[in-house]
Design an enzyme around this catalytic site. Structure first.
Site, mmCIF file in Angstrom:
data_model
loop_
_atom_site.group_PDB
_atom_site.id
_atom_site.type_symbol
_atom_site.label_atom_id
_atom_site.label_comp_id
_atom_site.label_asym_id
_atom_site.label_seq_id
_atom_site.Cartn_x
_atom_site.Cartn_y
_atom_site.Cartn_z
ATOM 1 N N ARG A 117 0.877 -1.190 0.000
ATOM 2 C CA ARG A 117 0.000 0.000 0.000
ATOM 3 C C ARG A 117 0.905 1.227 0.000
ATOM 4 O O ARG A 117 2.118 1.097 -0.028
ATOM 5 C CB ARG A 117 -0.895 -0.013 1.241
ATOM 6 C CG ARG A 117 -0.067 -0.020 2.516
ATOM 7 C CD ARG A 117 -0.856 0.169 3.782
ATOM 8 N NE ARG A 117 0.049 0.072 4.921
ATOM 9 C CZ ARG A 117 -0.282 0.318 6.169
ATOM 10 N NH1 ARG A 117 -1.513 0.651 6.469
ATOM 11 N NH2 ARG A 117 0.595 0.222 7.141
ATOM 12 N N ASN A 155 -3.832 8.170 3.625
ATOM 13 C CA ASN A 155 -3.289 7.678 4.891
ATOM 14 C C ASN A 155 -1.774 7.759 4.855
ATOM 15 O O ASN A 155 -1.151 7.300 3.890
ATOM 16 C CB ASN A 155 -3.689 6.214 5.116
ATOM 17 C CG ASN A 155 -3.307 5.719 6.504
ATOM 18 O OD1 ASN A 155 -3.883 6.134 7.496
ATOM 19 N ND2 ASN A 155 -2.303 4.859 6.568
ATOM 20 N N GLU A 156 -1.211 8.395 5.853
ATOM 21 C CA GLU A 156 0.248 8.464 5.983
ATOM 22 C C GLU A 156 0.938 8.630 4.637
ATOM 23 O O GLU A 156 1.758 7.786 4.234
ATOM 24 C CB GLU A 156 0.773 7.246 6.744
ATOM 25 C CG GLU A 156 0.316 7.227 8.195
ATOM 26 C CD GLU A 156 1.057 6.236 9.064
ATOM 27 O OE1 GLU A 156 1.670 5.297 8.543
ATOM 28 O OE2 GLU A 156 1.023 6.416 10.304
ATOM 29 N N CYS A 161 8.452 8.499 -6.120
ATOM 30 C CA CYS A 161 8.341 7.753 -7.371
ATOM 31 C C CYS A 161 9.286 8.370 -8.403
ATOM 32 O O CYS A 161 9.418 9.595 -8.463
ATOM 33 C CB CYS A 161 6.889 7.835 -7.842
ATOM 34 S SG CYS A 161 6.617 7.190 -9.497
ATOM 35 N N CYS A 166 7.053 11.628 -13.100
ATOM 36 C CA CYS A 166 7.615 12.335 -11.938
ATOM 37 C C CYS A 166 8.905 13.067 -12.328
ATOM 38 O O CYS A 166 9.165 14.169 -11.846
ATOM 39 C CB CYS A 166 7.861 11.371 -10.788
ATOM 40 S SG CYS A 166 6.316 10.884 -9.982
ATOM 41 N N GLU A 314 -3.993 7.951 15.299
ATOM 42 C CA GLU A 314 -3.758 6.521 15.523
ATOM 43 C C GLU A 314 -2.818 6.338 16.697
ATOM 44 O O GLU A 314 -1.849 7.089 16.837
ATOM 45 C CB GLU A 314 -3.040 5.886 14.323
ATOM 46 C CG GLU A 314 -3.840 5.693 13.089
ATOM 47 C CD GLU A 314 -2.984 5.035 12.002
ATOM 48 O OE1 GLU A 314 -1.967 4.382 12.316
ATOM 49 O OE2 GLU A 314 -3.331 5.190 10.827
HETATM 50 C C1 GAL Z 1 0.215 3.093 10.622
HETATM 51 C C2 GAL Z 1 -0.839 2.957 9.517
HETATM 52 C C3 GAL Z 1 -1.983 2.060 9.936
HETATM 53 C C4 GAL Z 1 -1.454 0.790 10.571
HETATM 54 C C5 GAL Z 1 -0.553 1.149 11.727
HETATM 55 C C6 GAL Z 1 0.008 -0.026 12.461
HETATM 56 O O1 GAL Z 1 1.417 3.500 10.108
HETATM 57 O O2 GAL Z 1 -1.355 4.211 9.182
HETATM 58 O O3 GAL Z 1 -2.779 1.767 8.824
HETATM 59 O O4 GAL Z 1 -0.775 0.049 9.625
HETATM 60 O O5 GAL Z 1 0.527 1.900 11.251
HETATM 61 O O6 GAL Z 1 0.808 0.367 13.540
#
Ligand code: GAL
Length: 677
Positions: A117, A155-156, A161, A166, A314
Site C-alpha cells: 500500500r 493515509n500516511e 516515485c 515524476c 492513531e
Molecule cells: C500506521 C498505519 C496504519 C497501521 C498502523 C500499524 O502506520 O497508518 O494503517 O498500519 O501503522 O501500527
C-alpha cells in the site's frame, strides 16, 4: 485566547479510531457485535474506509456503498461520528492492471508491480482522475449524513516515485523555481565535476544509477517530493471540498519526524493536523520518561503546524506488530499515553484499530477488540477507562498551550545537514540534538512550541534553534530583527553555514548577517572521534564536549565558557551577545547534557518563563497546560511506575471530580491528574 474548535460539528474529545467493516462483510454477527462493543468501550468516533477502495469500487466504474451505508448509519445510531477517509492509500488490483502508470518506479527507475500500500505515483493523471471519481462519489453520497464530521485524506502519505511523469514534473518544478538554467547551474554549483546542465531534459532525480553528488539537487528533490505529495493530497482535498465545503479535512502523519516529506508543507492546506503515535514503551523506569519526552516533542511539533489543536489519529491499544520486540503495554500506560497527547493539544485519542484483522499483515497488531471478540481483555477495559476520562474533558476541547519558548525544526535544514559531506559521516544527530534542548524544558514542565522558519517569531521570548545550518539572507534578517526587538535567541555549532540553495555563505560563519548578531566568528569546526572528549569550563565548573567543537572568536560577545583542552584551550566555547534590545547566545560545542540544562535554566530565569505548575516536579513527572485565556488546564503526568507526591502553594480544582486540591497532589503510578485554576 479564543477556543479553536477543529471539528465544529462535534465539540467533544474524540475517542475511537480506524475501523474496517469492509473486512468483515461475511460476518454480519461480528458487525452487529462491534456496535455493542463500540458503545461499551466509551467510543464516539470511527475512521472509516481508509483501505476500502476495492470494496467500494470492485470494478472500474461499478460502485457498492452498501457496507459503508450500513456502517455510517450504525455508528450514528450508536451515538458515534465518522471521519471518512478517501481510499487512495491502497488501490484496487483492477486499477493497477488497467493503468500501470499508477505504479511507482523505484530509484533505479524500474516499475514496481502491484503489492503492499502507500505506493502510488503522486503525479499520474490516471491516479488523480480515479481518486477524484471515488472521492466525489463518497462526498455526494454522505454529504448530508449526520455522522460525517471530517475527511481523512488518504493515509500516511509517504514515499517517492521515479517514473517518467515524476521526472518531468521535477523538471517543471525546477523551471518554476529557478527560471533559467543559468540560475539552476549557479545554485547547484554544477561547474563542480563538469556537471553543467545545458538542457532541462538532462536533469534526473538523484539515483544510485546516476547522480549522487550534487547536494542541492538532492535537497531540491526532497522539496519536490514534499511538494508533489502535498499537491496530490490537495487535488484530493479539492474533490471533497467542492461538495462538502464545511467539512474539515486532515491527513495523518507518520510519527518520528518522518524524514521524507516536509510536514510543514504537507499541512499548509489541511484544516487541522493529525498525528499518529506509536511510542516504543520500554515497560521500565526511568526509560519510559524519555520515551514520553520524545512523544511530547512530536506532539508539540504537530500542534504548531496549524497552531490549533490536532487529532491523535492513531495509537496502539496495546502492542504494535512492527517493533523488533513487541513487549506488552503495561497496565495504565494506554490511559497515560492517551492523556499525554491531550495534554499537548490533541482533541482526541484514536486507535489503530477497533477490531483486529483476522488475517494478513496486521493480525497481531493491538486493537480495541481482540480475536476473542468480546469485552473481557484487559486492554478493552483500559480503552473503556480512556473513554470515560475523555468524556469529562469537554471544556478543554479547543484550548491551546500558551508557549513563550519555541524550538526550531525545519525539514530542509535537516536534509541539508544530512547531505553535507564532512563533519561526521553518517547521522549528524539533528533530531537527538533537538531532543537534547527539549529535555530540560520537558522535565521542568515548560510549555514549548516547535516552529519553522515561516512562523511568526514575535510571540516567543526565547527561541532555540539548534544546528541551524541553512539560513537564507531573508531568515538571517528575520532572526536579526527578532533579537534586535528584544528576543533571546540561542543557536549552536554549525549555524548559518549555507544558504537555502546549499551554497556556503562567504565572508565567514555564521553567515546571513548573523556574525554581527552573535558577535562571533566561527573559524573551524573540530569533529571528534566517538572516544574523544574536550573539557569546557564555565563559572568554575567543568563540562564535557563531545562530537563537535567549533573554534570560534569572540568579536564583541561576552564569553560564558571556554575550552579547557586541545589546541583551542582558552578559546570561547559559549558566548552571549547583546544586540539591539535582545540577546544572542552561541554554543560552539555539543555537550553531554548538563551544560545545555544549565543554559536553558538561565534563559528561563532571564525571561521569567515558568511552568504552569508552581511546585517541584520529581524525575519522570511533568506538567503541561492548555488555556482558553481565562482558565488554565494543567495535566500533571506521572511517567513512572511508582506513586509521586507533588507540593503546591495553590488550590486547584480537579477537572473530572470537581474536588479541591490544595497543598499536596498525589499521582498514582502512570496516572495523569487534570486540574485547573
Ligand atoms: C500506521 C498505519 C496504519 C497501521 C498502523 C500499524 O502506520 O497508518 O494503517 O498500519 O501503522 O501500527
Amino acid at each position: 485566547m479564543e477556543k479553536k474548535y477543529i471539528i465544529p460539528k462535534f465539540k467533544h474529545m474524540l475517542h475511537g479510531g480506524d475501523y474496517n467493516p469492509d473486512q468483515w462483510q461475511a460476518y454480519p454477527e461480528v458487525l452487529e457485535e462491534d456496535m455493542r462493543l463500540f458503545k461499551l468501550a466509551n467510543c464516539n468516533e470511527m475512521s472509516l474506509g481508509i483501505f476500502a477502495w476495492a470494496a467500494l469500487e470492485p470494478e472500474e466504474g461499478k460502485f457498492d456503498f452498501s457496507f459503508m451505508d450500513k456502517a455510517m448509519d450504525d455508528i450514528y445510531k450508536a451515538g458515534g461520528r465518522v471521519i471518512l477517509a478517501t481510499p487512495s492509500a491502497a488501490r484496487p488490483q483492477w486499477l493497477a492492471e488497467k493503468y500501470p502508470e499508477v505504479l511507482r518506479c523505484n530509484e533505479r527507475f524500474e516499475r514496481m508491480s502491484f503489492g503492499r500500500r502507500h505506493n502510488h505515483c503522486y503525479t499520474s493523471p490516471a491516479y488523480r482522475e480515479k481518486t477524484a471519481i471515488i472521492n466525489t462519489k463518497l462526498a455526494e453520497r454522505y454529504k448530508d449524513h449526520p455522522a460525517l464530521i471530517a475527511w481523512h485524506i488518504s493515509n500516511e502519505l509517504s514515499g517517492e516515485c521515479y517514473c517518467p511523469l515524476c521526472c518531468q514534473a521535477f523538471r517543471d518544478w525546477l523551471k518554476e523555481k529557478y527560471g533559467t538554467l543559468d540560475n539552476l547551474n549557479h545554485s547547484w554549483w554544477s561547474t563542480f565535476w563538469a556537471h553543467t546542465y545545458t538542457d532541462w531534459n538532462q536533469i534526473l532525480p538523484p539515483s544510485p544509477m546516476g547522480e549522487t553528488s550534487v547536494h542541492a539537487l538532492r535537497i531540491d528533490w526532497r522539496r519536490f517530493v514534499s511538494h508533489q505529495t502535498a499537491d496530490f493530497m490537495e487535488s484530493e482535498i479539492a474533490t471533497v471540498k467542492a461538495i462538502t465545503p464545511d467539512i474539515p479535512v486532515t491527513t495523518n502523519m507518520i510519527p518520528g519526524f518522518y524524514n521524507a516529506v516536509d510536514y510543514r508543507r504537507l499541512n499548509k492546506n489541511v484544516d487541522f493536523a493529525s498525528q499518529d503515535m506509536y511510542p516504543q514503551w520500554k515497560g521500565r523506569d526511568p526509560d519510559d520518561a524519555n520515551v514520553a519526552m520524545y512523544a511530547a516533542l512530536q506532539y508539540d511539533t504537530a500542534r504548531c503546524f496549524k497552531h490549533k489543536p490536532f487529532l491523535l489519529m492513531e495509537s496502539a491499544p496495546g502492542l504494535v506488530n512492527w517493533f523488533q520486540y513487541n513487549k506488552l503495554m503495561r497496565p495504565g500506560v494506554l490511559e497515560q499515553a492517551s492523556l499525554q497527547a491531550v495534554a499537548h493539544g490533541a482533541d482526541s485519542a484514536q486507535y489503530f484499530q477497533f477490531r483486529k484483522s483476522r488475517g494478513s499483515a496486521e493480525k497481531f497488531h493491538g486493537a480495541v477488540v481482540d480475536h476473542v471478540g468480546d469485552e473481557t481483555p484487559r486492554l478493552f477495559r483500559e480503552v473503556q477507562q480512556v473513554g470515560k476520562r475523555l468524556a469529562a474533558l469537554d471544556e478543554i476541547v479547543g484550548t491551546m498551550a500558551d508557549a513563550k519558548i519555541a524550538l526550531v525544526h525545519d525539514w530542509s535544514n535537516k536534509w541539508a545537514i544530512d547531505e553535507a559531506q564532512g563533519f561526521q559521516k553518517g547521522d549528524k544527530r539533528v533530531i537527538p540534538t533537538l531532543e537534547s534542548f527539549y529535555k530540560p524544558l520537558w522535565k521542568r514542565g515548560i510549555d514549548t512550541d516547535v516552529i519553522g522558519f515561516e512562523d511568526d517569531f514575535s510571540p516567543y521570548s526565547v527561541i532555540i534553534a539548534p544546528m541551524l545550518y541553512t539560513v537564507s539572507e531573508e531568515l538571517g534578517e528575520k532572526l536579526k530583527n527578532y533579537v534586535k526587538n528584544g528576543g533571546t535567541l540561542l543557536c549552536t555549532y554549525m549555524t548559518a553555514m549555507v544558504d537555502e540553495n546549499d551554497l556556503c555563505h562567504l565572508g565567514g560563519f555564521p553567515g546571513a548577517g548573523l556574525k554581527e548578531v552573535f558577535g562571533i566568528w566561527n573559524e573551524e569546526i573540530d569533529t571528534l572521534y566517538p572516544e574523544d572528549t574536550v573539557p569546557v569550563t564555565a563559572d568554575g565548573k567543568t563540562y564535557t564536549a563531545v562530537d563537535y567543537c567549533e573554534v570560534i572568536h569572540a568579536r564583541g560577545a561576552e564569553v560564558l565558557a571556554t575550552y579547557d583542552g586541545e589546541f583551542y584551550k582558552g578559546m570561547p566555547a559559549a558566548t552571549v551577545n547583546s544586540y539591539g534590545s535582545g540577546k544572542a547566545y552561541y554554543l560552539a560545542f555539543r555537550d553531554k547534557g548538563d551544560f545545555t540544562d544549565m543554559m536553558v535554566e538561565r534563559l528561563l530565569a532571564e525571561k521569567n518563563i515558568a511552568s504552569a505548575f508552581d511546585g517541584a516536579l520529581p524525575q519522570g513527572v511533568t506538567a503541561h497546560s492548555r488555556t482558553d485565556g481565562d482558565t488554565t488546564y494543567l495535566f500533571l503526568e506521572n511517567f513512572t511506575a511508582s506513586e509521586q507526591t507533588l507540593s503546591t502553594a495553590l488550590c486547584w480544582t480537579d477537572v473530572e471530580s470537581g474536588e479541591k486540591l490544595c497543598g499536596t497532589i498525589t499521582l498514582a503510578p502512570h496516572k495523569t491528574v487534570i486540574i485547573k485554576k
